[in-house]
Design an enzyme around this catalytic site. Sequence first.
Site, PDB file in Angstrom:
ATOM      1  N   HIS A 249     -44.556 -13.059 -16.793  1.00  0.00           N
ATOM      2  CA  HIS A 249     -45.680 -11.939 -15.919  1.00  0.00           C
ATOM      3  C   HIS A 249     -46.580 -10.927 -16.569  1.00  0.00           C
ATOM      4  O   HIS A 249     -46.343  -9.435 -17.087  1.00  0.00           O
ATOM      5  CB  HIS A 249     -44.687 -10.926 -14.384  1.00  0.00           C
ATOM      6  CG  HIS A 249     -43.039 -10.970 -15.672  1.00  0.00           C
ATOM      7  ND1 HIS A 249     -42.881 -11.638 -16.826  1.00  0.00           N
ATOM      8  CD2 HIS A 249     -42.967  -9.639 -15.206  1.00  0.00           C
ATOM      9  CE1 HIS A 249     -41.841 -10.338 -17.435  1.00  0.00           C
ATOM     10  NE2 HIS A 249     -41.530  -9.563 -16.459  1.00  0.00           N
TER      11      HIS A 249
ATOM     12  N   ASP B 174     -36.560 -10.171  -9.727  1.00  0.00           N
ATOM     13  CA  ASP B 174     -35.715  -9.513 -10.342  1.00  0.00           C
ATOM     14  C   ASP B 174     -34.719 -10.145  -8.933  1.00  0.00           C
ATOM     15  O   ASP B 174     -33.732  -8.913  -9.520  1.00  0.00           O
ATOM     16  CB  ASP B 174     -36.266  -8.160 -10.879  1.00  0.00           C
ATOM     17  CG  ASP B 174     -36.819  -8.667 -12.652  1.00  0.00           C
ATOM     18  OD1 ASP B 174     -35.868  -8.985 -13.535  1.00  0.00           O
ATOM     19  OD2 ASP B 174     -37.554  -7.925 -12.661  1.00  0.00           O
TER      20      ASP B 174
ATOM     21  N   HIS C 219     -43.554  -9.184 -21.892  1.00  0.00           N
ATOM     22  CA  HIS C 219     -42.751  -7.781 -23.096  1.00  0.00           C
ATOM     23  C   HIS C 219     -42.936  -7.904 -24.254  1.00  0.00           C
ATOM     24  O   HIS C 219     -42.882  -7.283 -24.823  1.00  0.00           O
ATOM     25  CB  HIS C 219     -40.833  -7.777 -22.692  1.00  0.00           C
ATOM     26  CG  HIS C 219     -41.390  -7.578 -20.844  1.00  0.00           C
ATOM     27  ND1 HIS C 219     -41.186  -6.282 -20.726  1.00  0.00           N
ATOM     28  CD2 HIS C 219     -40.931  -7.838 -20.202  1.00  0.00           C
ATOM     29  CE1 HIS C 219     -40.591  -6.908 -19.442  1.00  0.00           C
ATOM     30  NE2 HIS C 219     -40.600  -7.455 -19.553  1.00  0.00           N
TER      31      HIS C 219
ATOM     32  N   HIS D 170     -37.213  -7.610 -24.215  1.00  0.00           N
ATOM     33  CA  HIS D 170     -37.911  -6.512 -22.626  1.00  0.00           C
ATOM     34  C   HIS D 170     -38.108  -5.543 -23.033  1.00  0.00           C
ATOM     35  O   HIS D 170     -39.325  -5.222 -23.993  1.00  0.00           O
ATOM     36  CB  HIS D 170     -36.157  -6.616 -21.949  1.00  0.00           C
ATOM     37  CG  HIS D 170     -36.617  -5.877 -20.712  1.00  0.00           C
ATOM     38  ND1 HIS D 170     -36.937  -4.639 -20.162  1.00  0.00           N
ATOM     39  CD2 HIS D 170     -37.610  -6.378 -19.365  1.00  0.00           C
ATOM     40  CE1 HIS D 170     -37.866  -3.865 -19.217  1.00  0.00           C
ATOM     41  NE2 HIS D 170     -37.802  -5.253 -18.294  1.00  0.00           N
TER      42      HIS D 170
ATOM     43  N   ASP E 204     -43.221 -11.156 -10.147  1.00  0.00           N
ATOM     44  CA  ASP E 204     -42.096  -9.007 -10.744  1.00  0.00           C
ATOM     45  C   ASP E 204     -41.910  -8.675  -9.349  1.00  0.00           C
ATOM     46  O   ASP E 204     -41.400  -7.406  -9.129  1.00  0.00           O
ATOM     47  CB  ASP E 204     -42.859  -8.538 -11.548  1.00  0.00           C
ATOM     48  CG  ASP E 204     -41.458  -8.009 -12.729  1.00  0.00           C
ATOM     49  OD1 ASP E 204     -40.594  -8.263 -12.608  1.00  0.00           O
ATOM     50  OD2 ASP E 204     -42.116  -7.260 -13.334  1.00  0.00           O
TER      51      ASP E 204
ATOM     52  N   GLU F 174     -33.821 -13.052 -19.303  1.00  0.00           N
ATOM     53  CA  GLU F 174     -35.072 -12.084 -19.111  1.00  0.00           C
ATOM     54  C   GLU F 174     -34.474 -11.195 -20.559  1.00  0.00           C
ATOM     55  O   GLU F 174     -33.761 -10.218 -19.949  1.00  0.00           O
ATOM     56  CB  GLU F 174     -35.660 -11.316 -18.991  1.00  0.00           C
ATOM     57  CG  GLU F 174     -37.024 -10.549 -18.765  1.00  0.00           C
ATOM     58  CD  GLU F 174     -37.729  -9.547 -17.741  1.00  0.00           C
ATOM     59  OE1 GLU F 174     -36.848  -9.026 -17.524  1.00  0.00           O
ATOM     60  OE2 GLU F 174     -38.809  -9.609 -17.648  1.00  0.00           O
TER      61      GLU F 174
END
Length: 396
Positions: A219, A28, A198, A157, A322, A130
Amino acid sequence: MAKARKESPLARAERLLETVPMIDGHNDLPWVIRNDAHAKGDVAKYQLAKRRNDGDTDIPRLRQGRVAAQVWAAFVPSNIDHPGRATLEQIDVILQLEQRHADAFLPARKAADIMKAKRAGKIASILAVEGGVGLESSLGPLRVWHAAGARLMTLCHNGTLDWVDSATDEARHGGLTAFGRAVVRELNRLGMIVDCAHVAPGAMHDVLATSSAPIMFSHSNARALCDHVRNVPDDVLAKVPANDGLVMVTFVPDFISEDVRRWMHPLRSGPADTFAQDRMAAIAEHERTYGPRPVATLAQLADHIEYIAGKVGANRVGIGSDFFGVPTTPVGLHDVSRFPHLLAEMFRRGWSDTHVAGLAGRNFLRVWKAIEREGERLRAIGTKPAVGTVAALDGA
Ligand SMILES: [Zn+2]
């Protein structure tokens, strides 16, 4: 002649990574650059080329961690104002990263670019979006993201969208709507990676039923070992071999350890994304009531790898750290320099060179290439681009 010393697991991992690509599925950094008080989204003002004392990612430590390819998340929270613009701004941060640090990064727009970058001594940069909130419920922006270089899309998300249920929000659709299925099919046609991190379990099943290409979880860990809604349940893992997809384990402490998950739970149960505001302060406050925060460890993450490999095959696991996505990291995996230590742990547990090479990056390469081939096939048979909005496709 001196007696040959037995090679340590770490030395073996580092030797393996001389030829095998180390690919990380989620970082990120773009969100950090956007919110950095000094940089404010200007990559030139964010010192990435020098070793930093803060955070967990910079170019020297990516090199130390032998990272061959990094997936960067153009992340936007589900509840942001102007999500379409914010997504483009995040894509722009990644393009700036690639241009500003062209000596370090090679834009990877196809799977073959990863080994090209490695041979050139560079880090392949893979652009991911994302959260589909930036589509603003229309299919057109998806093709624009692809044209800008995006090659992976995490469908949502923390918030449920008009067309897909999030794991951390209300399941309003039971999975995907007709528009959601059109998004998946269009990603297939474009040869883009469909990412089910997610999404709610219902949506995972719907994506597996809809996608004609392998999918990824960029992730996520195993729900059976840590009962967090972000993790992948067994009945979904059971379908991954037939899809030949990839589950990339993540370093998020409360997705690894039940103790951490239970401790963190009251912090996470607020409305989606409010936790992101000032997370370390929230954790400090929480410690006053609930006692010291428990920690997750590298060994516990290795347990997830072994569990998932047992369900889907060692050729369908990968790593999606992540880093920069959460305020804390597991013991032993505190920054991007540490990837070889995780591989060393797998050697210690008796994993073969072939299986560790797959975990490090060869599995990702194989799956991405299969996704590209499916896109080529769909375009060759004249599959039309999906067009429309939620209003048109779902009759909303
Ligand atoms: Zn995420």
